[in-house]
Design an enzyme around this catalytic site. Sequence first.
Site, PDB file in Angstrom:
ATOM      1  N   LYS A  78      41.491  18.497 -74.766  1.00 46.45           N
ATOM      2  CA  LYS A  78      41.176  18.142 -76.146  1.00 46.45           C
ATOM      3  C   LYS A  78      42.179  18.749 -77.108  1.00 46.45           C
ATOM      4  O   LYS A  78      42.372  18.257 -78.204  1.00 46.45           O
ATOM      5  CB  LYS A  78      39.805  18.719 -76.524  1.00 46.45           C
ATOM      6  CG  LYS A  78      38.624  18.051 -75.894  1.00 46.45           C
ATOM      7  CD  LYS A  78      37.380  18.893 -76.231  1.00 46.45           C
ATOM      8  CE  LYS A  78      36.151  18.361 -75.548  1.00 46.45           C
ATOM      9  NZ  LYS A  78      35.050  19.351 -75.604  1.00 46.45           N
ATOM     10  N   LYS A 121      44.717  30.467 -74.537  1.00 44.65           N
ATOM     11  CA  LYS A 121      44.356  30.127 -75.922  1.00 44.65           C
ATOM     12  C   LYS A 121      44.890  31.158 -76.898  1.00 44.65           C
ATOM     13  O   LYS A 121      45.266  30.820 -78.015  1.00 44.65           O
ATOM     14  CB  LYS A 121      42.835  30.017 -76.062  1.00 44.65           C
ATOM     15  CG  LYS A 121      42.240  28.793 -75.393  1.00 44.65           C
ATOM     16  CD  LYS A 121      40.788  28.598 -75.806  1.00 44.65           C
ATOM     17  CE  LYS A 121      40.172  27.396 -75.122  1.00 44.65           C
ATOM     18  NZ  LYS A 121      38.744  27.213 -75.455  1.00 44.65           N
ATOM     19  N   LYS A 126      46.811  19.925 -67.516  1.00 43.73           N
ATOM     20  CA  LYS A 126      45.509  19.253 -67.479  1.00 43.73           C
ATOM     21  C   LYS A 126      45.265  18.472 -68.771  1.00 43.73           C
ATOM     22  O   LYS A 126      45.759  18.855 -69.843  1.00 43.73           O
ATOM     23  CB  LYS A 126      44.378  20.242 -67.183  1.00 43.73           C
ATOM     24  CG  LYS A 126      44.017  21.153 -68.307  1.00 43.73           C
ATOM     25  CD  LYS A 126      42.702  21.885 -68.020  1.00 43.73           C
ATOM     26  CE  LYS A 126      42.336  22.660 -69.271  1.00 43.73           C
ATOM     27  NZ  LYS A 126      41.125  23.385 -69.286  1.00 43.73           N
TER      28      LYS A 126
END
Length: 336
Positions: free
Chosen positions: A202, A113, A199
């Site tokens: 969102k 992130k 994966k």
Amino acid sequence: MSKQRVLSGVQPTGNLHLGNYLGAIRNWVEIQKKYDNFFCVVDLHAITVPHNPTTLAQDTYNIAALYLACGINLEYSTIFVQSHLSAHSELTWLLNCITPLNWLERMIQFKEKAIKQGENVSVGLLDYPVLMAADILLYDADLVPVGEDQKQHLELTRDIAVRLNDQFATPEQPVLKLPQALIRKEGARVMSITDGTRKMSKSDPSDLSRINLLDSPELIEKKIKRCKTDPIKGLSFDDPERPECHNLLNLYTILSEKSKAEVAQECADMGWGQFKPLLTETIITALKPIQERYHAIMDDKVYLNRVLKEGAAKAGTVADQTLVRVKNALGYLPNL
Ligand code: AMP
Ligand code: TRP
């Protein structure tokens, strides 16, 4: 003997997708009768990346309603909002002060992130796993059902608990209970439908990469039509050269409630033209009852608010006791 305790949570950021459902919530529903369960909407985690204050409250309702719509039953489970209980933030601070910085710098999700965010990485993003540890440890959770991607955070939670116990308690009377991750094999890692090596997430900028639980039948059809496949005829599991094929068969297997062997046989000679409509239908049929219940619950905010209020009261009783236990162990002057 009292039931073992389960705790888990999902962030109110964006729409829930099939990865969240198959990796997490569906498993919560399946095991809930056996345990004493706490399911949290982790809205404090949602601000560790830049967030939109005009949608946060609505997104929080959305996740709570989806928990109920997916089959979380209040007879066995407590649903609550993380920010409604200050114990989560407070225990995070106490745990922060015993957690070595380099444990957090090693976290894969932080590194991933942080790269995406460039200059804008907050202290909160680094601290995210400590807040998660606080969520779990406050409830003396025995088991934490999550997707594969959360395994490292669970190991960190155990390491933090061990460290606190070592420094501030005795082996005979530990302050914190060590939780265990509960990761089911099937559904633990649902992949993107436009790239079978990543994966489903969102945060993927393309909505075409995921199937959201609230997607309309038309949108599901469109997404499956456009999803990535390969030119090979005949479909099979576990071929490292065909990650998309494996992922789509996997989705079909879980949602149709068939066995892997059955599906392997059924699809062995199929082409994509035959399989895609079948998968589309299966997804639409599986999601329809969830969507219907979701809309009914969202139309009744009085009910939803009551669920969350009662949930916070019940969760608060447990969390506050743990917090007092930790503060006592750390030597704080009690507020008499
Ligand atoms: P998050 O969306 O990060 O709040 O994740 C909520 C839950 O869904 C966690 O238990 C995750 O492990 C799980 N999860 C998220 N994405 C996936 C995925 N692609 N496959 C399986 N589980 C997932
Ligand atoms: N970090 C988890 C995720 O992204 C969400 C989460 C926060 C969680 N606190 C938790 C999951 C406690 C399980 C238990 O998926």
